[in-house]
Design a protein around this motif. Structure first.
Motif, short mmCIF file in Angstrom:
data_model
loop_
_atom_site.label_atom_id
_atom_site.label_comp_id
_atom_site.label_asym_id
_atom_site.label_seq_id
_atom_site.Cartn_x
_atom_site.Cartn_y
_atom_site.Cartn_z
N ILE A 80 -5.43 -7.91 2.51
CA ILE A 80 -4.76 -8.35 1.27
C ILE A 80 -3.57 -7.45 0.96
CG2 ILE A 80 -6.90 -9.29 0.33
CD1 ILE A 80 -6.82 -6.92 -1.71
N GLN A 81 -3.49 -6.33 1.66
CA GLN A 81 -2.48 -5.31 1.30
C GLN A 81 -2.39 -4.35 2.48
OE1 GLN A 81 -4.58 -2.41 -0.94
NE2 GLN A 81 -3.12 -2.49 -2.61
N VAL A 82 -1.19 -3.85 2.73
CA VAL A 82 -1.07 -2.78 3.72
C VAL A 82 -0.40 -1.57 3.06
CG1 VAL A 82 -0.99 -4.25 5.78
CG2 VAL A 82 1.13 -3.73 4.56
N GLY A 83 -0.57 -0.41 3.65
CA GLY A 83 0.07 0.81 3.14
C GLY A 83 -0.61 1.35 1.90
N CYS A 84 -0.11 2.49 1.40
CA CYS A 84 -0.70 3.10 0.21
C CYS A 84 0.36 3.94 -0.50
CB CYS A 84 -1.88 3.99 0.62
SG CYS A 84 -2.65 4.76 -0.81
N ASP A 85 0.44 3.77 -1.83
CA ASP A 85 1.41 4.54 -2.63
C ASP A 85 0.81 5.81 -3.21
OD1 ASP A 85 3.33 2.71 -2.10
OD2 ASP A 85 3.26 1.69 -4.03
N ASN A 86 -0.44 6.10 -2.92
CA ASN A 86 -1.04 7.35 -3.40
C ASN A 86 -0.70 8.48 -2.42
OD1 ASN A 86 -2.38 6.36 -5.75
ND2 ASN A 86 -3.70 5.25 -4.34
N GLU A 98 2.92 0.66 -0.08
CA GLU A 98 1.99 -0.43 -0.35
C GLU A 98 2.73 -1.76 -0.43
OE1 GLU A 98 -1.03 1.28 -3.08
OE2 GLU A 98 -0.42 -0.47 -4.21
N ILE A 99 2.25 -2.73 0.32
CA ILE A 99 2.80 -4.09 0.21
C ILE A 99 1.61 -5.04 0.04
CG2 ILE A 99 4.16 -5.91 1.30
CD1 ILE A 99 5.54 -3.80 2.98
N SER A 100 1.65 -5.82 -1.03
CA SER A 100 0.57 -6.79 -1.27
C SER A 100 0.95 -8.12 -0.63
CB SER A 100 0.36 -7.01 -2.76
OG SER A 100 0.09 -5.79 -3.39
N ARG A 101 -0.04 -8.78 -0.15
CA ARG A 101 0.20 -10.08 0.47
C ARG A 101 0.07 -11.17 -0.60
NH1 ARG A 101 -3.90 -12.02 5.06
NH2 ARG A 101 -2.82 -13.93 5.60
N THR A 143 -14.56 -9.86 4.12
CA THR A 143 -14.29 -8.54 3.50
C THR A 143 -12.80 -8.42 3.27
OG1 THR A 143 -16.17 -7.57 4.65
CG2 THR A 143 -14.55 -6.04 3.76
N LEU A 144 -12.41 -8.33 1.99
CA LEU A 144 -11.00 -8.14 1.64
C LEU A 144 -10.64 -6.68 1.91
CD1 LEU A 144 -10.93 -10.08 -1.76
CD2 LEU A 144 -10.50 -10.96 0.54
N LEU A 145 -9.51 -6.52 2.58
CA LEU A 145 -9.20 -5.21 3.13
C LEU A 145 -7.87 -4.70 2.60
CD1 LEU A 145 -10.50 -3.54 5.42
CD2 LEU A 145 -9.07 -4.80 7.02
N LYS A 184 -3.74 -10.34 -10.17
CA LYS A 184 -4.69 -9.25 -10.28
C LYS A 184 -5.76 -9.37 -9.21
CE LYS A 184 -4.46 -8.40 -15.20
NZ LYS A 184 -5.00 -9.08 -16.35
N PHE A 185 -6.27 -8.20 -8.81
CA PHE A 185 -7.32 -8.18 -7.78
C PHE A 185 -8.55 -8.95 -8.27
CE2 PHE A 185 -11.01 -6.00 -5.80
CZ PHE A 185 -10.84 -6.54 -4.54
#
Ligand code: SF4
Length: 456
Positions: free
Chosen positions: A142-148, A162-165, A186-188, A215-216
């Motif tokens: 559902i998303q790749v990368g991370c902004d944390n 972070e990029i959301s699909r 499983t949402l990943l 929203k998730f």
């Protein structure tokens, strides 16, 4: 994420005409998909490449490719160290795997690393074929990368921002999965709670066009409502971003399992601050209490790191206190080990004494094992829905499956295909698994078994 990338690489190769083999000597292409979250990933990679050198010399047409986050990080270094590697590609251009292999066959060795993911999800997610390891369970990105910027973690530097699909892409892929017989999705994502921050949905409210952020929690509801989907899981949430919307979606959507993986990492506020986790031990417990109040019969698992640089005895005692108060069903415990390229790896003057860390690790294991056993014992006598995964690896007289709480259950063998849903009465508990007796079959798998048709 790494395992899912392997499935996608495998699927791409299969659609290009390759077949999977378990015999390395028979292979025409070998792809080593690396993950530098794992300890010693570089030693393992260069060890494996050293072992393949002789095979490549005796079979010059063999193509060797290295993919994954170590490739992303090491770039040209891989072919400098192992000149028999034909293709190196990173985490952002997995979809180019077969093209790069073809190009290398004509033009010689290639290293192609993209610094960022493409925003075009057609290229790197849903449109890619995947050869799933399981017929009835599927990952769904559902998303790749991370902004944390957790100080111990290499993910942001190898997986990018972070990029959301888009919601519609995710739901479309889930529908395709369900139609092909997948009953558990499983949402990943690296931080599923921040899903949608970079997206906006057009909506009409009071006659006006407004932009809202998907929203998730809504995504959980949408995927959970797809026909044929019996279980929806997700990994991983971040405690700092977790909110009641997600808990309510879990409670209100029967197919979203009552299992939460909630990574604590440390119980000490000063270590959590040094890790840049964005919550305190108390806040973690508060959010967990709210989850348990909102979601009926919730099981909780976690990750905990012992011996983060600067961890004192008092810090560790706090981890024991929080872990004990949290009463986890399961905990993945790790001894801190530095990952080159992370902030924590630079804190060498604060590294803890390895003997002290080993002792702390054993004490933590005692605490988390005690709560795992107590939680499992509490399930004895209950009837649980279990999805059959296959014969037990240790004893062929038993089948192994999983409950909605992600607990492993072994029960005496019956003729059930993987993906069959059954009810099992739990008779015994150990800290890592449950034992039970079959009560009844609930549902058959819906995927089709492939039958090879040969010309007469
Ligand atoms: S949120 Fe998860 S993926 Fe992102 S930096 Fe922290 S540990 Fe790594």
């Amino acid at each position: 994420m790494n395992e899912h990338d392997s499935e996608r690489i495998s699927g791409l190769l299969e659609s290009d005409g390759y077949e999977q083999t378990s015999a390395t000597d028979d292979a025409d292409v070998i792809v080593l998909n690396t993950c530098c979250i794992r300890e010693n990933a570089d030693n393992k990679l260069y060890g494996a490449l050293g072992n393949l050198k002789e095979l490549k010399e005796s079979k010059p047409d063999l193509q060797i490719a290295v993919a994954g986050c170590l490739a992303q990080k090491d770039k040209n270094l891989i072919q400098n160290k192992a000149s028999h590697v034909d293709v190196v590609f990173g985490t952002h251009n997995v979809h180019r795997a077969t093209e790069l292999l073809s190009e290398a066959r004509v033009n010689g060795p290639i290293t192609e690393i993209w610094d960022e993911a493409s925003d075009d999800f057609e290229e790197f997610a849903s449109a890619l074929p995947a050869k799933r390891e399981s017929e009835f369970m599927a990952w769904l990105t559902i998303q790749v990368g991370c902004d944390n910027n957790c100080a111990f973690c290499i993910v942001p530097s190898v997986r990018g921002k972070e990029i959301s699909r888009p919601v519609e892409d995710i739901v479309a892929e889930a529908k395709v999965q369900a139609a092909s017989g997948v009953s558990e999705i499983t949402l990943l994502g690296q931080n599923v709670n921040s899903y949608g921050r970079d997206l906006s949905l057009q909506e009409r409210r009071d006659g006006q066009d407004v932009k809202i952020r998907p929203k998730f929690a809504d995504l959980l509801r949408e995927v959970g409502a797809i026909e044929g989907v019996r279980r929806v899981r997700y990994t991983s949430p971040h405690p700092k971003d977790m909110n009641i919307d997600v808990y309510q979606a879990m409670e209100e959507t029967p197919t979203v399992v009552p299992h939460l993986h909630f990574p604590l990492q440390s119980g000490s506020d000063s270590i959590l601050a040094a890790m840049h986790r964005g919550y305190t031990g108390e806040k973690f417990l508060e959010k967990l209490a709210l989850a348990r109040q909102t979601i009926t019969d919730l099981a909780v698992s976690t990750d905990i790191i012992v011996g983060f640089p600067g961890e004192t005895d008092d810090d560790f005692e706090r981890t024991l206190e929080i872990a004990s108060a949290a009463e986890f069903d399961n905990a993945y415990t790790f001894v801190f080990s530095p990952r080159a390229g992370t902030e924590a790896a630079e804190m060498t003057e604060k590294f803890c004494d390895p003997d002290v860390v080993q002792d702390r690790y054993k004490r933590l294991k005692t605490v988390v094992d005690r709560s795992s056993l107590a939680k499992n014992l509490a399930r004895v006598g209950r009837t649980e829905e279990v999805v059959v995964e296959g014969p037990s690896k240790k004893d062929p007289n038993f089948l192994t499956g999983r409950t909605v709480h992600n607990k492993v259950v072994h029960f005496p063998v019956e003729k059930f295909k993987p993906g069959t849903y059954v009810e099992v009465k739990i008779t015994e508990a150990r800290k890592q698994y449950l034992l039970g007796e079959l009560v009844r079959k609930v549902a058959s798998p819906t995927y089709k078994t492939k039958i090879t048709v040969e010309a007469a």
